[in-house]
Design an enzyme around this catalytic site. Structure first.
Site, PDB file in Angstrom:
ATOM      1  N   ASP A  62       0.822  -1.212   0.000  1.00 14.19           N
ATOM      2  CA  ASP A  62       0.000   0.000   0.000  1.00 14.19           C
ATOM      3  C   ASP A  62       0.855   1.260   0.000  1.00 14.19           C
ATOM      4  O   ASP A  62       2.076   1.203   0.177  1.00 14.19           O
ATOM      5  CB  ASP A  62      -0.958   0.009   1.213  1.00 14.19           C
ATOM      6  N   ASN A 128      -7.396  -2.827  14.404  1.00 15.21           N
ATOM      7  CA  ASN A 128      -8.783  -3.129  14.015  1.00 15.21           C
ATOM      8  C   ASN A 128      -8.860  -4.373  13.131  1.00 15.21           C
ATOM      9  O   ASN A 128      -9.913  -4.672  12.574  1.00 15.21           O
ATOM     10  CB  ASN A 128      -9.407  -1.924  13.293  1.00 15.21           C
ATOM     11  N   HIS A 130      -7.129  -4.885  10.313  1.00  8.68           N
ATOM     12  CA  HIS A 130      -6.898  -4.696   8.876  1.00  8.68           C
ATOM     13  C   HIS A 130      -5.595  -5.348   8.432  1.00  8.68           C
ATOM     14  O   HIS A 130      -4.675  -5.541   9.230  1.00  8.68           O
ATOM     15  CB  HIS A 130      -6.968  -3.208   8.477  1.00  8.68           C
ATOM     16  N   GLU A 135      -9.551  -2.188   5.280  1.00  5.90           N
ATOM     17  CA  GLU A 135     -10.217  -1.934   6.544  1.00  5.90           C
ATOM     18  C   GLU A 135     -11.429  -2.850   6.712  1.00  5.90           C
ATOM     19  O   GLU A 135     -11.772  -3.618   5.803  1.00  5.90           O
ATOM     20  CB  GLU A 135     -10.653  -0.458   6.597  1.00  5.90           C
TER      21      GLU A 135
HETATM   22  P1  PGA Z   1       2.263  -1.258  12.522  1.00  7.69           P
HETATM   23  O1  PGA Z   1       1.046  -1.230  11.499  1.00  7.69           O
HETATM   24  O2  PGA Z   1       3.212  -2.291  12.003  1.00  7.69           O
HETATM   25  O3  PGA Z   1       2.859   0.124  12.444  1.00  7.69           O
HETATM   26  O4  PGA Z   1       1.719  -1.619  13.837  1.00  7.69           O
HETATM   27  C1  PGA Z   1       0.519  -2.436  11.066  1.00  7.69           C
HETATM   28  C2  PGA Z   1      -0.720  -2.192  10.256  1.00  7.69           C
HETATM   29  O5  PGA Z   1      -1.419  -1.191  10.500  1.00  7.69           O
HETATM   30  O6  PGA Z   1      -1.031  -3.009   9.377  1.00  7.69           O
END
Ligand code: PGA
Length: 236
Positions: A62, A128, A130, A135
């Protein structure tokens, strides 16, 4: 899905490194890569290793919409800093956050993904649930698209920006359908704030409300956790 719990995120990252090294030795040519704090230790171990990716390709999950590659919060910048400058790949692909023709950018990225099947996909997970920026509610057959970030994601990611207002509200994300096409998936989750999402992924039903739960439908997924992220799992 196979779940491994480690004392520390560093030990889990070392295990992830071993999986990457094994895949590379076995001829894997395309690696699906993730950004965020979760894979930072893995990338550090890779940087210090003698692994050679000069014949391999990378496709990233992404990119924030609106951020140019030279913005230090863009995922293109992150990947250069944490991996690509030290470990060049034959090709690296990340959606162009400043694409003006959004539909063409999406179509081009889906073409890149279909021409470069991913051998091993590195994934983090949002608090959450995702994966990528897919999402809650994202269809399981989704392809690359421009998504609206949820408030929870914006709150989680604002730590990297000067203010919440600076966090982009949209991103290009590889879809869940494309993630599931990867031959092998290695999801890492570290820290207490991931424990609920991990529990729902592992013990809950497969539902778009917890995007990572779809990984139960994938035949070769490994989940690597530190103790804190595993703290809400049923010990059995
Ligand atoms: P993080 O993010 O590795 O910074 O915890 C993971 C994500 O949001 O997929």
């Amino acid at each position: 899905m196979n779940i491994f719990v480690f004392e520390t995120s560093l030990e889990a990252s070392q295990y992830a490194y071993d999986l990457v090294a094994k895949a590379l030795e076995s001829g894997a040519s395309t690696f699906g890569l993730a950004t965020g704090s979760t894979p930072e230790e893995l990338y550090s171990i890779i940087r210090d290793s003698d692994l050679d990716f000069t014949d391999a390709k990378a496709v990233n999950l992404d990119e924030y919409y609106g951020l140019p590659a030279d913005n230090d919060q863009s995922y293109a910048y992150f990947m250069k800093k944490h991996l690509f400058d030290a470990k060049p790949f034959a090709q690296t692909h990340i959606p162009n956050g400043t694409a003006t023709d959004v539909e063409k950018e999406i179509e081009d990225y889906n073409t890149i993904l279909s021409e470069n099947p991913v051998d091993l996909q590195i994934l983090g997970i949002g608090s959450n649930g995702h994966i990528g920026f897919n999402e809650q509610g994202s269809p399981f057959d989704s392809k690359t698209r421009l998504v609206d970030l949820t408030d929870e994601t914006i709150q989680a990611n604002k730590r990297n920006f000067e203010s919440e207002a600076d966090v982009p509200k949209k991103a290009f994300s590889m879809g869940i359908g494309s993630i599931l096409e990867s031959k092998q998936i290695v999801l890492m989750a570290f820290g207490e704030n991931k424990a609920k999402a991990v529990k729902e992924t592992v013990h809950g039903e497969v539902t778009p409300n917890v995007p990572a739960s779809v990984l139960k439908n994938h035949s070769n997924t490994v989940i690597l956790l530190d103790k804190a992220a595993a703290s809400q799992l049923d010990p059995s």
